[in-house]
Motif scaffolding. Structure first.
Motif, PDB file in Angstrom:
ATOM      1  N   THR A  34     -57.380  31.938 -63.748  1.00  0.00           N
ATOM      2  CA  THR A  34     -55.992  32.180 -64.127  1.00  0.00           C
ATOM      3  C   THR A  34     -55.280  32.643 -62.863  1.00  0.00           C
ATOM      4  N   LEU A  35     -54.365  31.818 -62.371  1.00  0.00           N
ATOM      5  CA  LEU A  35     -53.675  32.141 -61.125  1.00  0.00           C
ATOM      6  C   LEU A  35     -52.306  32.755 -61.372  1.00  0.00           C
ATOM      7  N   GLY A  36     -51.935  32.980 -62.626  1.00  0.00           N
ATOM      8  CA  GLY A  36     -50.684  33.658 -62.945  1.00  0.00           C
ATOM      9  C   GLY A  36     -49.517  32.706 -63.112  1.00  0.00           C
ATOM     10  N   ILE A  37     -48.427  33.239 -63.630  1.00  0.00           N
ATOM     11  CA  ILE A  37     -47.214  32.459 -63.855  1.00  0.00           C
ATOM     12  C   ILE A  37     -46.672  31.981 -62.514  1.00  0.00           C
ATOM     13  N   GLY A  38     -46.392  30.700 -62.447  1.00  0.00           N
ATOM     14  CA  GLY A  38     -45.875  30.148 -61.197  1.00  0.00           C
ATOM     15  C   GLY A  38     -46.860  30.270 -60.063  1.00  0.00           C
ATOM     16  N   GLY A  39     -48.131  30.367 -60.416  1.00  0.00           N
ATOM     17  CA  GLY A  39     -49.147  30.654 -59.417  1.00  0.00           C
ATOM     18  C   GLY A  39     -49.722  29.463 -58.700  1.00  0.00           C
ATOM     19  N   ALA A  40     -49.179  28.280 -58.914  1.00  0.00           N
ATOM     20  CA  ALA A  40     -49.669  27.047 -58.293  1.00  0.00           C
ATOM     21  C   ALA A  40     -51.013  26.660 -58.895  1.00  0.00           C
ATOM     22  N   ASP A  41     -51.601  25.614 -58.358  1.00  0.00           N
ATOM     23  CA  ASP A  41     -52.791  25.022 -58.965  1.00  0.00           C
ATOM     24  C   ASP A  41     -54.104  25.412 -58.302  1.00  0.00           C
ATOM     25  N   TYR A  42     -54.066  25.778 -57.010  1.00  0.00           N
ATOM     26  CA  TYR A  42     -55.303  26.020 -56.271  1.00  0.00           C
ATOM     27  C   TYR A  42     -55.185  27.226 -55.355  1.00  0.00           C
ATOM     28  N   SER A  43     -56.322  27.883 -55.162  1.00  0.00           N
ATOM     29  CA  SER A  43     -56.467  28.940 -54.172  1.00  0.00           C
ATOM     30  C   SER A  43     -57.951  29.006 -53.821  1.00  0.00           C
ATOM     31  N   LEU A  44     -58.326  29.973 -53.028  1.00  0.00           N
ATOM     32  CA  LEU A  44     -59.729  30.228 -52.729  1.00  0.00           C
ATOM     33  C   LEU A  44     -60.077  31.625 -53.212  1.00  0.00           C
ATOM     34  N   LYS A  45     -61.279  31.785 -53.707  1.00  0.00           N
ATOM     35  CA  LYS A  45     -61.717  33.105 -54.152  1.00  0.00           C
ATOM     36  C   LYS A  45     -61.645  34.058 -52.962  1.00  0.00           C
ATOM     37  N   GLY A  46     -60.994  35.190 -53.189  1.00  0.00           N
ATOM     38  CA  GLY A  46     -60.810  36.182 -52.149  1.00  0.00           C
ATOM     39  C   GLY A  46     -59.501  36.014 -51.392  1.00  0.00           C
ATOM     40  N   PHE A  47     -58.816  34.895 -51.601  1.00  0.00           N
ATOM     41  CA  PHE A  47     -57.562  34.616 -50.898  1.00  0.00           C
ATOM     42  C   PHE A  47     -56.397  34.461 -51.878  1.00  0.00           C
ATOM     43  N   GLU A  48     -56.588  34.874 -53.111  1.00  0.00           N
ATOM     44  CA  GLU A  48     -55.585  34.668 -54.153  1.00  0.00           C
ATOM     45  C   GLU A  48     -54.238  35.297 -53.826  1.00  0.00           C
ATOM     46  N   ILE A  50     -52.858  35.491 -50.826  1.00  0.00           N
ATOM     47  CA  ILE A  50     -52.195  34.943 -49.638  1.00  0.00           C
ATOM     48  C   ILE A  50     -52.148  33.416 -49.590  1.00  0.00           C
ATOM     49  N   LEU A  51     -52.886  32.725 -50.473  1.00  0.00           N
ATOM     50  CA  LEU A  51     -53.034  31.274 -50.350  1.00  0.00           C
ATOM     51  C   LEU A  51     -52.814  30.576 -51.688  1.00  0.00           C
ATOM     52  N   ARG A  52     -51.922  29.588 -51.704  1.00  0.00           N
ATOM     53  CA  ARG A  52     -51.690  28.775 -52.904  1.00  0.00           C
ATOM     54  C   ARG A  52     -51.330  27.347 -52.515  1.00  0.00           C
ATOM     55  N   VAL A  53     -51.815  26.421 -53.332  1.00  0.00           N
ATOM     56  CA  VAL A  53     -51.478  25.000 -53.181  1.00  0.00           C
ATOM     57  C   VAL A  53     -51.077  24.467 -54.553  1.00  0.00           C
ATOM     58  N   GLU A  54     -49.946  23.793 -54.591  1.00  0.00           N
ATOM     59  CA  GLU A  54     -49.448  23.150 -55.814  1.00  0.00           C
ATOM     60  C   GLU A  54     -49.619  21.646 -55.657  1.00  0.00           C
ATOM     61  N   ARG A  55     -50.227  20.992 -56.646  1.00  0.00           N
ATOM     62  CA  ARG A  55     -50.434  19.540 -56.631  1.00  0.00           C
ATOM     63  C   ARG A  55     -49.410  18.866 -57.524  1.00  0.00           C
ATOM     64  N   LYS A  56     -48.844  17.771 -57.033  1.00  0.00           N
ATOM     65  CA  LYS A  56     -47.911  16.974 -57.835  1.00  0.00           C
ATOM     66  C   LYS A  56     -48.209  15.495 -57.619  1.00  0.00           C
ATOM     67  N   THR A  57     -48.159  14.728 -58.694  1.00  0.00           N
ATOM     68  CA  THR A  57     -48.116  13.279 -58.530  1.00  0.00           C
ATOM     69  C   THR A  57     -46.674  12.934 -58.146  1.00  0.00           C
ATOM     70  N   ALA A  58     -46.442  11.726 -57.672  1.00  0.00           N
ATOM     71  CA  ALA A  58     -45.080  11.326 -57.300  1.00  0.00           C
ATOM     72  C   ALA A  58     -44.151  11.433 -58.508  1.00  0.00           C
ATOM     73  N   GLU A  59     -44.604  10.935 -59.665  1.00  0.00           N
ATOM     74  CA  GLU A  59     -43.777  10.970 -60.873  1.00  0.00           C
ATOM     75  C   GLU A  59     -43.481  12.404 -61.305  1.00  0.00           C
ATOM     76  N   ASP A  60     -44.508  13.251 -61.245  1.00  0.00           N
ATOM     77  CA  ASP A  60     -44.345  14.643 -61.627  1.00  0.00           C
ATOM     78  C   ASP A  60     -43.391  15.358 -60.663  1.00  0.00           C
ATOM     79  N   TYR A  61     -43.484  15.032 -59.386  1.00  0.00           N
ATOM     80  CA  TYR A  61     -42.586  15.650 -58.406  1.00  0.00           C
ATOM     81  C   TYR A  61     -41.131  15.301 -58.716  1.00  0.00           C
ATOM     82  N   ILE A  62     -40.868  14.033 -58.977  1.00  0.00           N
ATOM     83  CA  ILE A  62     -39.500  13.618 -59.304  1.00  0.00           C
ATOM     84  C   ILE A  62     -39.016  14.325 -60.567  1.00  0.00           C
ATOM     85  N   GLY A  63     -39.867  14.400 -61.589  1.00  0.00           N
ATOM     86  CA  GLY A  63     -39.504  15.118 -62.808  1.00  0.00           C
ATOM     87  C   GLY A  63     -39.253  16.597 -62.553  1.00  0.00           C
ATOM     88  N   SER A  64     -40.031  17.174 -61.654  1.00  0.00           N
ATOM     89  CA  SER A  64     -39.896  18.601 -61.356  1.00  0.00           C
ATOM     90  C   SER A  64     -38.619  18.930 -60.598  1.00  0.00           C
TER      91      SER A  64
END
Length: 185
Positions: A34-48, A50-64
């Motif tokens: 659980t990375l929290g609200i608005g917490g993006a999709d990825y991090s590393l254990k121990g780096f929660e 300071i580090l976040r990565v959000e993944r989007k498909t092209a279609e999802d990005y346009i919708g977003s």
């Protein structure tokens, strides 16, 4: 000083991630978190924190950036708090997004958003909130995310190892013992 190995790293994947990347191909461990609200999709254990990565498909990005604009902008604002952050769009280039929105005459995306608006939003949000990158297809985007996250971990590892080596050298020279002897009196 041994280098950091991928097997020593655990990639955290948000529980609500609908089509998660698989980082085990890089030798890393992977677990849901659980990375929290608005917490993006990825991090590393121990780096929660300071580090976040959000993944989007092209279609999802346009919708977003169109229909889901307010929600996504709030998420982008939240990402500002992380030192290391990225939004990675599974697409070869921003140009492909703009072309899909009719820049060259033909629309391949269903969105009513204009290519000019998409370009302006991407530039503005990328500059003010979080870098937005278009590293390629799904596998290329996953590999880019891995290189980014593992690079952050490697930098930390080298600094940490250097502090240990430096601390051991100081201890061998007796530096720092004077203060601890005074404190024990």
């Amino acid at each position: 000083m041994p280098p950091l190995r991928p097997a020593q790293v655990t990639v955290l994947v948000a529980k609500n991630e609908q089509a998660p990347w698989d980082f085990t191909c890089h030798g890393a461990r992977q677990e849901e978190a659980t990375l929290g609200i608005g917490g993006a999709d990825y991090s590393l254990k121990g780096f929660e924190r300071i580090l976040r990565v959000e993944r989007k498909t092209a279609e999802d990005y346009i919708g977003s950036i169109s229909q889901g604009r307010e929600r996504f902008e709030n998420e982008m604002k939240h990402l500002r708090q992380f030192t290391f952050r990225r939004v990675l769009v599974e697409c070869d280039s921003m140009g492909a997004i703009l072309d899909g929105l009719g820049r060259r005459g033909q629309r391949t995306f269903r969105s009513r958003m204009t290519w000019q608006s998409a370009r302006g939003t991407t530039i503005h949000w990328g500059r003010h909130y979080c870098p937005i990158e278009f590293p390629g297809n799904r596998d290329e985007a996953r590999d880019y995310a891995w290189d980014f996250m593992f690079g952050v971990a490697e930098d930390w590892w080298e600094t940490y190892q250097g502090l240990i080596v430096h601390g051991e050298a100081l201890a061998r020279e007796g530096v720092g013992h004077e203060q601890s002897d005074r404190e024990s009196l």
